[in-house]
Structures are given as C-alpha cells and as structure tokens.
Design an enzyme around this catalytic site. Sequence first.
Site, PDB file in Angstrom:
ATOM      1  N   HIS A 162       2.230  -3.354 -40.895  1.00  0.00           N
ATOM      2  CA  HIS A 162       3.681  -3.380 -41.135  1.00  0.00           C
ATOM      3  C   HIS A 162       4.288  -4.726 -40.724  1.00  0.00           C
ATOM      4  O   HIS A 162       5.371  -4.795 -40.151  1.00  0.00           O
ATOM      5  CB  HIS A 162       4.374  -2.234 -40.396  1.00  0.00           C
ATOM      6  CG  HIS A 162       3.892  -0.878 -40.803  1.00  0.00           C
ATOM      7  ND1 HIS A 162       4.418  -0.184 -41.876  1.00  0.00           N
ATOM      8  CD2 HIS A 162       2.893  -0.094 -40.301  1.00  0.00           C
ATOM      9  CE1 HIS A 162       3.785   0.979 -42.005  1.00  0.00           C
ATOM     10  NE2 HIS A 162       2.847   1.045 -41.063  1.00  0.00           N
ATOM     11  N   ASN A 206       5.998   7.072 -43.844  1.00  0.00           N
ATOM     12  CA  ASN A 206       5.659   6.250 -45.003  1.00  0.00           C
ATOM     13  C   ASN A 206       6.417   6.759 -46.221  1.00  0.00           C
ATOM     14  O   ASN A 206       7.132   7.757 -46.142  1.00  0.00           O
ATOM     15  CB  ASN A 206       4.151   6.283 -45.277  1.00  0.00           C
ATOM     16  CG  ASN A 206       3.358   5.394 -44.325  1.00  0.00           C
ATOM     17  OD1 ASN A 206       3.839   4.359 -43.889  1.00  0.00           O
ATOM     18  ND2 ASN A 206       2.146   5.812 -43.997  1.00  0.00           N
TER      19      ASN A 206
END
Length: 306
Positions: A77, A150
């Site tokens: 990320h 997600n």
Amino acid sequence: MIPPPKNVKQDARAPSTTELPLDQNLGRITNSVGIPVVNEINPLTVGPHGPILLQDAYLIDKLSHFDRERIPERVVHAKGGGAHGYFEVTKDVSHLTCADFLSAVGKRTPMFARFSTVAKEMGSADTVRNPRGFALKFYTQEGNFDMVGNNTPVFFERNPSAFKDLIAVQKRDPRTHLPSANMFWDYFTLRPVSFHQLLIQFSNRGTPDGFRHMHGYSSHTYKLINHNGLVHYVKWHFRTNQGVKNLSAKHAGELAGTEPDYAIQDLFNAIERKEYPSWTLYFQVLTEKEALNYKYDVLDVTKVIS
C-alpha cells in the site's frame, strides 16, 4: 539573533535584525521549535566571501530537517490517496453492537479514508492491475477504530505465513531488478486458494476507474457484541454511491503512461468541485449459531458468505 563573535562578520548581503521587522511577513517563518526566523535565506559567513559557520543554528536546523524528511516507502500500500470526512449512522444497529459510534441514528463520527494500490511501489501508476486498499480510521469517542479493507470481498491467502511470499512475487526480481511474470505465475499456479481473488483481479474490477467508483469491503468477518453480550458475525460492505466504473485493460494501460496519478487527481478534483464522494455501509449478519453451522468457516477470508 546572537551577535557574531569578534573578528567574525555577518554576510554583507544579510540584513540585520533591525532592518527586518517581524511585520514584513518573515515572522511567519519559524524554526522546528516555533521560534520566528529573521533571515530565512542568507547563512552566517566569515565575511562577505568566507566559509559558512556551524553556529548558524537555523541553517543546521533546516538542513537536518531536509536530510530526514523522507518517510521510508511502505512494503505494501505504498501509493495512495485519501480524504477526511464523517461517518453517519442512518439505521438502528444497537441490537448488534455496543460500539458507541454505532449507537444511535444520526450520530456522526469524524473519519479518514485512504485508498491505495496493494503491492506496487510508490512510483507506480494508479491504474495498474492490482487490488485496491480501502482503509478507514474512525475517530470515535471511545478511541480510534481502524478497519483495513480492500475493494474486493475476498483475499488471496488465509495463511499469514504466505503473505510475505504473496507480496514478494509482485515486487522486483532481485536478480534483474525488473517485474517478473514468471515469478508471479509460478507462485499463483501453485496456490489454488488464491484463485477466487485472482479471477477478480483479472476482470475489469482489477482496474477500477479511480477511487470513487469502487466498493470497499472489510473482507474479514468481524464479531459484534451487543449490550446483552449477544454475538453476531458481520462482514462490512461499503458500496459506492457514485456507481461502479472500471477501466478496460487498454484504457488502463494508456492512462498509466499519460496520467500515472489518475486516481489521486480524480479524487482531488472531485473534492475541489465539492462533489464529495460517499459510500453506504451495509452489514452482512450471521448469528453465532448460523456462523457455527455454516457450510464453511465464516472466518475464511478467501470466501464470501452468500
């Protein structure tokens, strides 16, 4: 400003403190501890052409800040964008949970949302084929509540020991320092547990049209406990109110070359236009008995509850 010692002159170009009153905007510049800086540009020197002095505390402070201002890149990320907003309860769920921020219809909680690509590096394009992170921080009256989700309801792995390998095969090959399709597919063809998520990633859902047009999911199943101690198992689904939009592989590839920061720019521009993106939270709920008797483990993050 401390006067220079004997035989040491200030830079001839540097005005004295009396020549730069604080009301000429320079008083708005401070050092790292908040002390106003009188002369932000010119360092102290030995005469007009002499060496710069280590006694120039502001210069040393400024350069030390410069040396340390880079935050190490996250392993996962690494690249993303986000915004502040609020969460508002629109339906009574007090029978499910004793959490204060979910306790009453109309209750608002400040929060922050961050969207990101998962396995790519800081310099990668926003439109690469990859899952998207959907991380939420709720600043509740009982403390901060973080939900790391997600844009997909499942994940590649349920075994935490495999997570490092999953990410490593999507990074650069240590031998060539290049992405490796062989390394990627060698891993996934040997991990049938990842097939569900892989099918999603290689559909158009693997290249969402920015951050505003994708759903978010807790992926994991949470346990909610109400005031009477009654347990429910819950999956969190954040459905975009902008409608789902995805990019074709061809368009995503074009944007990667022409607008690598496409998703971040799209989010920023929408907020600047006051077109604030929003999502509606839905709970998928099972009683404790239903969860225990379900056809498979409801805590298995590679599967959905249907």
